[in-house]
Design an enzyme around this catalytic site. Structure first.
Site, PDB file in Angstrom:
ATOM      1  N   GLY A 248       1.168  -0.994  -0.232  1.00 42.27           N
ATOM      2  CA  GLY A 248      -0.003   0.207   0.056  1.00 42.27           C
ATOM      3  C   GLY A 248       1.258   1.253   0.057  1.00 42.27           C
ATOM      4  O   GLY A 248       0.565   2.247  -0.925  1.00 42.27           O
ATOM      5  N   ASP A 249       2.203   1.045   0.829  1.00 42.31           N
ATOM      6  CA  ASP A 249       2.288   2.191   0.933  1.00 42.31           C
ATOM      7  C   ASP A 249       3.978   2.638  -0.656  1.00 42.31           C
ATOM      8  O   ASP A 249       4.021   4.030  -1.353  1.00 42.31           O
ATOM      9  CB  ASP A 249       3.796   2.532   1.839  1.00 42.31           C
TER      10      ASP A 249
HETATM   11  N1  LIG Z   1      -2.100 -10.556  -4.160  1.00 43.18           N
HETATM   12  C1  LIG Z   1      -1.711  -9.675  -5.181  1.00 43.18           C
HETATM   13  N2  LIG Z   1      -1.165  -9.561  -6.203  1.00 43.18           N
HETATM   14  C2  LIG Z   1      -0.795  -9.073  -7.202  1.00 43.18           C
HETATM   15  N3  LIG Z   1      -0.523  -7.587  -6.496  1.00 43.18           N
HETATM   16  C3  LIG Z   1      -0.860  -7.142  -4.989  1.00 43.18           C
HETATM   17  C4  LIG Z   1      -1.274  -8.492  -4.364  1.00 43.18           C
HETATM   18  N4  LIG Z   1      -1.791  -7.809  -2.982  1.00 43.18           N
HETATM   19  C5  LIG Z   1      -1.549  -5.859  -3.491  1.00 43.18           C
HETATM   20  N5  LIG Z   1      -1.286  -6.302  -4.634  1.00 43.18           N
HETATM   21  C6  LIG Z   1      -0.497  -4.521  -4.659  1.00 43.18           C
HETATM   22  O1  LIG Z   1      -0.672  -4.200  -4.060  1.00 43.18           O
HETATM   23  C7  LIG Z   1      -1.426  -2.843  -3.963  1.00 43.18           C
HETATM   24  C8  LIG Z   1      -1.819  -3.001  -2.032  1.00 43.18           C
HETATM   25  O2  LIG Z   1      -2.400  -3.953  -1.504  1.00 43.18           O
HETATM   26  P1  LIG Z   1      -3.689  -3.472  -0.539  1.00 43.18           P
HETATM   27  O3  LIG Z   1      -5.057  -3.535  -0.670  1.00 43.18           O
HETATM   28  O4  LIG Z   1      -3.838  -4.671   0.082  1.00 43.18           O
HETATM   29  O5  LIG Z   1      -3.152  -2.095   0.365  1.00 43.18           O
HETATM   30  P2  LIG Z   1      -2.944  -2.536   1.636  1.00 43.18           P
HETATM   31  O6  LIG Z   1      -3.616  -3.061   2.718  1.00 43.18           O
HETATM   32  O7  LIG Z   1      -2.486  -0.281   1.948  1.00 43.18           O
HETATM   33  O8  LIG Z   1      -1.558  -2.805   1.470  1.00 43.18           O
HETATM   34  P3  LIG Z   1      -0.223  -3.005   2.855  1.00 43.18           P
HETATM   35  O9  LIG Z   1      -0.838  -2.799   4.066  1.00 43.18           O
HETATM   36  O10 LIG Z   1       0.106  -4.862   3.033  1.00 43.18           O
HETATM   37  O11 LIG Z   1       1.366  -2.234   2.564  1.00 43.18           O
HETATM   38  C9  LIG Z   1      -2.808  -2.924  -4.636  1.00 43.18           C
HETATM   39  O12 LIG Z   1      -3.709  -2.586  -5.285  1.00 43.18           O
HETATM   40  C10 LIG Z   1      -1.914  -4.497  -5.722  1.00 43.18           C
HETATM   41  O13 LIG Z   1      -1.632  -3.684  -6.742  1.00 43.18           O
HETATM   42  O1  LIG Z   2       1.864   0.335  12.628  1.00 47.70           O
HETATM   43  P1  LIG Z   2       1.302   1.135  11.850  1.00 47.70           P
HETATM   44  O2  LIG Z   2       2.165   2.368  11.588  1.00 47.70           O
HETATM   45  O3  LIG Z   2      -0.332   1.176  11.508  1.00 47.70           O
HETATM   46  O4  LIG Z   2       2.221   0.018  10.719  1.00 47.70           O
HETATM   47  C1  LIG Z   2       3.555  -0.279  10.268  1.00 47.70           C
HETATM   48  C2  LIG Z   2       3.607  -0.986   9.518  1.00 47.70           C
HETATM   49  O5  LIG Z   2       2.786  -2.701  10.016  1.00 47.70           O
HETATM   50  O6  LIG Z   2       3.330  -0.727   8.307  1.00 47.70           O
HETATM   51  C3  LIG Z   2       3.874  -0.872   7.768  1.00 47.70           C
HETATM   52  C4  LIG Z   2       3.691  -1.557   6.050  1.00 47.70           C
HETATM   53  O7  LIG Z   2       2.145  -0.671   5.177  1.00 47.70           O
HETATM   54  C5  LIG Z   2       5.382  -1.690   7.996  1.00 47.70           C
HETATM   55  O8  LIG Z   2       6.344  -1.970   7.649  1.00 47.70           O
HETATM   56  C6  LIG Z   2       5.054  -1.663   9.693  1.00 47.70           C
HETATM   57  O9  LIG Z   2       5.557  -1.981  10.293  1.00 47.70           O
END
Ligand SMILES: Nc1ncnc2c1ncn2[C@@H]1O[C@H](COP(=O)(O)OP(=O)(O)OP(=O)(O)O)[C@@H](O)[C@H]1O
Ligand SMILES: O=P(O)(O)OC[C@@]1(O)O[C@H](CO)[C@@H](O)[C@@H]1O
Length: 309
Positions: A248-249
């Protein structure tokens, strides 16, 4: 210039393990330690994409030094405020399911929080600050609001990525970008979002509430982009998911990098999805090469044109 702010950075200790048995001694198949915290991740991916930025936040102890040293080695600029206590370690268990145990992190004193506010006051109206992640202990509940007040007074553009309900209140301050995932969007409106149509419906409410650009990430199902004029949909590229921490980041970094490079929003959104997926397919955050390798795999579809709404 872009700035990221991570109030509570972390070392992410990633352990790959087939099956976690609660109450037993478990052994990992593989492990690695990475600098983490949402803003730190955004900074690292911006750096990969060749976009100048500076990481701000609070850092402490030997764990904090690990992050600073890593960023220095990568050539990523930072200007953290040193605090007493150790930066937290967040444990990410990667098995059949992904389980995360995030630490609490140090308690931030009033004096250190004032130092950070002073640092934010030094930003200029041409700057953008990306506010990401949870607040550290010791900071007031309204700490993000205090930063946003400074941004509003000084005409500094800001992006906010927080999953708390305060986001709804912050919309009126016109964030440049918000990026909830599907579950977070549902929580904001006390709904369980089950379809892309529903995600578009609630995503639009964030745009109508004041956000200039909204990305709703849908994990492996892709993402939605909404601004005043358009709604775009992207599927996620297919690949072997290795570690989604920071995907997501990476999306935020990809979008902001695109905007900084003068791309259209459609192209910036495409780069955002490429960046998110390239991270999901990597052990660490995505490299520039991994992001560009997905160039032909992300198709952006315009689902709505609301210029005449
Ligand atoms: N299984 C997957 N296959 C392909 N791309 C993925 C997959 N999971 C995540 N992504 C990519 O990463 C982006 C962000 O994923 P997600 O919606 O899980 O965000 P998030 O929950 O904010 O992520 P995180 O908190 O793990 O950083 C998606 O829009 C997609 O581009
Ligand atoms: O506890 P928060 O600040 O909500 O999230 C922190 C965290 O889970 O977010 C990043 C992934 O998005 C990781 O690098 C880190 O460990």
């Amino acid at each position: 210039m872009l700035y990221t702010l991570t109030l509570n950075p972390s070392i992410d200790y990633i352990m790959h393990i087939n099956d976690v048995k609660v109450g037993e001694t478990n052994y990992a198949n593989d492990e690695n330690m990475l600098p983490g915290g949402k803003g730190v991740n955004v900074s690292r991916v911006l750096n990969q994409l060749g976009v100048a930025n500076k990481a701000l936040g609070f850092i402490g102890g030997h764990t904090g030094r690990f992050i600073e040293d890593w960023l220095k080695k990568e050539g990523a600029d930072h200007d953290f405020i040193s605090v007493n206590g150790d930066t937290r370690i967040n444990v990410k268990l990667k098995g059949e399911a992904e389980t995360e145990i995030n630490g609490k992190g140090p308690i931030i004193t009033k004096a250190d929080s004032e130092k950070l506010l002073t640092r934010v006051r030094q930003l200029r109206s041409t700057d953008t600050i990306i506010l990401s992640g949870s607040k550290s202990r010791g900071l007031s509940e309204t700490f993000y609001n205090q930063i946003i007040d400074i941004c509003t007074e000084q005409n500094i553009s800001f992006v906010i990525d927080t999953n708390s309900k305060e986001l709804l209140d912050i919309l009126k301050e016109k964030p440049f970008l918000v990026k909830p995932n599907q579950a977070e969007l549902g929580q904001l409106f006390n709904q369980s979002i089950q379809s892309k149509e529903e995600a578009i419906y609630y995503g639009k409410k964030l745009q109508e509430g004041g956000a200039e650009n909204v990305i709703v990430s849908l994990g492996g199902d892709g993402a939605i982009f909404i601004d005043q004029n358009q709604t775009y949909l992207a599927d996620s590229p297919k690949g072997k998911v290795v570690n989604t921490v920071g995907s997501g980041d990476s999306m935020i970094a990809g979008f902001m990098a695109g905007i900084e490079k003068g791309l259209t929003k459609r192209e910036a959104f495409k780069l955002s999805v490429q960046s998110g997926s390239a991270t999901a397919f990597s052990k660490d955050l995505a490299t520039k090469e991994a992001i560009l390798a997905l160039n032909n795999q992300v198709i952006i579809e315009r689902v709505e044109n609301h210029e005449n709404d």
